[in-house]
Motif scaffolding. Structure first.
Motif, PDB file in Angstrom:
ATOM      1  N   VAL A  25       0.847  -1.201   0.000  1.00 21.41           N
ATOM      2  CA  VAL A  25       0.000   0.000   0.000  1.00 21.41           C
ATOM      3  C   VAL A  25       0.882   1.251   0.000  1.00 21.41           C
ATOM      4  N   GLU A  26       1.937   1.244   0.803  1.00 22.72           N
ATOM      5  CA  GLU A  26       2.865   2.381   0.840  1.00 22.72           C
ATOM      6  C   GLU A  26       3.538   2.586  -0.518  1.00 22.72           C
ATOM      7  N   ILE A  27       3.974   1.509  -1.135  1.00 20.10           N
ATOM      8  CA  ILE A  27       4.620   1.592  -2.443  1.00 20.10           C
ATOM      9  C   ILE A  27       3.635   2.100  -3.488  1.00 20.10           C
ATOM     10  N   HIS A  28       2.420   1.631  -3.452  1.00 20.68           N
ATOM     11  CA  HIS A  28       1.411   2.083  -4.410  1.00 20.68           C
ATOM     12  C   HIS A  28       1.236   3.605  -4.315  1.00 20.68           C
ATOM     13  N   ARG A  29       1.072   4.076  -3.103  1.00 20.73           N
ATOM     14  CA  ARG A  29       0.905   5.532  -2.905  1.00 20.73           C
ATOM     15  C   ARG A  29       2.136   6.296  -3.375  1.00 20.73           C
ATOM     16  N   LEU A  30       3.312   5.789  -3.035  1.00 21.71           N
ATOM     17  CA  LEU A  30       4.559   6.429  -3.463  1.00 21.71           C
ATOM     18  C   LEU A  30       4.644   6.476  -4.984  1.00 21.71           C
ATOM     19  N   SER A  31       4.322   5.382  -5.631  1.00 21.30           N
ATOM     20  CA  SER A  31       4.478   5.297  -7.080  1.00 21.30           C
ATOM     21  C   SER A  31       3.603   6.309  -7.815  1.00 21.30           C
ATOM     22  N   LEU A  32       2.483   6.653  -7.240  1.00 28.20           N
ATOM     23  CA  LEU A  32       1.595   7.627  -7.881  1.00 28.20           C
ATOM     24  C   LEU A  32       2.126   9.053  -7.775  1.00 28.20           C
ATOM     25  N   GLN A  33       3.153   9.253  -6.963  1.00 30.56           N
ATOM     26  CA  GLN A  33       3.779  10.564  -6.822  1.00 30.56           C
ATOM     27  C   GLN A  33       5.057  10.692  -7.647  1.00 30.56           C
ATOM     28  N   LEU A  34       5.409   9.648  -8.364  1.00 29.52           N
ATOM     29  CA  LEU A  34       6.615   9.690  -9.192  1.00 29.52           C
ATOM     30  C   LEU A  34       6.408  10.624 -10.378  1.00 29.52           C
ATOM     31  N   PRO A  35       7.506  11.066 -10.989  1.00 32.77           N
ATOM     32  CA  PRO A  35       7.369  11.869 -12.202  1.00 32.77           C
ATOM     33  C   PRO A  35       6.531  11.123 -13.243  1.00 32.77           C
ATOM     34  N   LYS A  36       5.806  11.877 -14.041  1.00 35.11           N
ATOM     35  CA  LYS A  36       4.885  11.279 -15.011  1.00 35.11           C
ATOM     36  C   LYS A  36       5.542  10.219 -15.899  1.00 35.11           C
ATOM     37  N   PHE A  37       6.770  10.476 -16.326  1.00 32.90           N
ATOM     38  CA  PHE A  37       7.432   9.519 -17.216  1.00 32.90           C
ATOM     39  C   PHE A  37       7.741   8.192 -16.517  1.00 32.90           C
ATOM     40  N   GLU A  38       7.718   8.157 -15.190  1.00 34.15           N
ATOM     41  CA  GLU A  38       7.987   6.919 -14.450  1.00 34.15           C
ATOM     42  C   GLU A  38       6.723   6.160 -14.046  1.00 34.15           C
ATOM     43  N   LEU A  39       5.550   6.784 -14.186  1.00 33.81           N
ATOM     44  CA  LEU A  39       4.322   6.112 -13.765  1.00 33.81           C
ATOM     45  C   LEU A  39       4.132   4.766 -14.449  1.00 33.81           C
ATOM     46  N   PHE A  40       4.500   4.672 -15.731  1.00 30.61           N
ATOM     47  CA  PHE A  40       4.273   3.440 -16.473  1.00 30.61           C
ATOM     48  C   PHE A  40       5.549   2.640 -16.670  1.00 30.61           C
ATOM     49  N   GLU A  41       6.661   3.149 -16.212  1.00 30.56           N
ATOM     50  CA  GLU A  41       7.921   2.427 -16.305  1.00 30.56           C
ATOM     51  C   GLU A  41       8.197   1.776 -14.950  1.00 30.56           C
ATOM     52  N   GLU A  42       9.091   2.358 -14.184  1.00 30.96           N
ATOM     53  CA  GLU A  42       9.426   1.814 -12.860  1.00 30.96           C
ATOM     54  C   GLU A  42       8.222   1.829 -11.923  1.00 30.96           C
ATOM     55  N   GLY A  43       7.355   2.828 -12.061  1.00 31.51           N
ATOM     56  CA  GLY A  43       6.177   2.903 -11.193  1.00 31.51           C
ATOM     57  C   GLY A  43       5.317   1.661 -11.300  1.00 31.51           C
ATOM     58  N   SER A  44       5.070   1.247 -12.529  1.00 38.32           N
ATOM     59  CA  SER A  44       4.277   0.043 -12.760  1.00 38.32           C
ATOM     60  C   SER A  44       5.004  -1.201 -12.257  1.00 38.32           C
ATOM     61  N   GLN A  45       6.299  -1.276 -12.511  1.00 41.18           N
ATOM     62  CA  GLN A  45       7.082  -2.436 -12.088  1.00 41.18           C
ATOM     63  C   GLN A  45       7.100  -2.579 -10.563  1.00 41.18           C
ATOM     64  N   ILE A  46       7.325  -1.468  -9.877  1.00 43.40           N
ATOM     65  CA  ILE A  46       7.420  -1.556  -8.414  1.00 43.40           C
ATOM     66  C   ILE A  46       6.059  -1.839  -7.793  1.00 43.40           C
ATOM     67  N   ARG A  47       4.982  -1.323  -8.402  1.00 40.45           N
ATOM     68  CA  ARG A  47       3.648  -1.658  -7.892  1.00 40.45           C
ATOM     69  C   ARG A  47       3.400  -3.154  -8.019  1.00 40.45           C
TER      70      ARG A  47
END
Length: 128
Positions: free
Chosen positions: A18-40
């Motif tokens: 849950v913490e990672i999910h919330r964090l990932s949504l605050q990443l720079p836009k270009f990371e939302l679908f790259e590392e953001g998606s992977q880490i979620r």
């Protein structure tokens, strides 16, 4: 032990996801679908592997296999955190270090639980 929800490793993994999910949504836009998606995905896979393994606890090898998956997903999540921090997509050093320490601790807990299951299978509730 009546449910996977009685396992401390599940509770910790779920909360961290849950913490990672919330964090990932605050990443720079270009990371939302790259590392953001992977880490979620990897963070959520830790708890879901524990749940799936618990559902197969009747079979020792299956239970251990899914606990091993949880362990590897935990370590993968640490690697994604490292990438985010090292590429300056995650700039909060304190948050990075806290999450990395929590995941490192969870990884150790899962590993110890795997060892416990391997060595104490006959003492595991509802394993018969």
């Amino acid at each position: 032990m009546k449910s996977y929800k009685d396992l401390n490793i599940y509770l910790e993994a779920h909360q961290l996801a849950v913490e990672i999910h919330r964090l990932s949504l605050q990443l720079p836009k270009f990371e939302l679908f790259e590392e953001g998606s992977q880490i979620r995905r990897s963070s959520k896979a830790v708890s879901t592997a524990i749940v799936e393994g618990y559902g197969r606890k009747r079979y020792k090898a299956e239970f251990i296999k899914f606990l091993t998956y949880a362990h590897t997903e935990c370590d993968e999540t640490i690697e994604h955190l490292n990438y985010l921090f090292e590429t300056n997509s995650l700039t909060n050093k304190e948050l990075f270090e806290t999450l990395r320490e929590k995941y490192t601790g969870l990884s150790k807990q899962i590993n110890k639980f795997i060892d416990w299951v391997e060595n104490n299978w006959n003492n595991f509730p509802s394993a018969e």
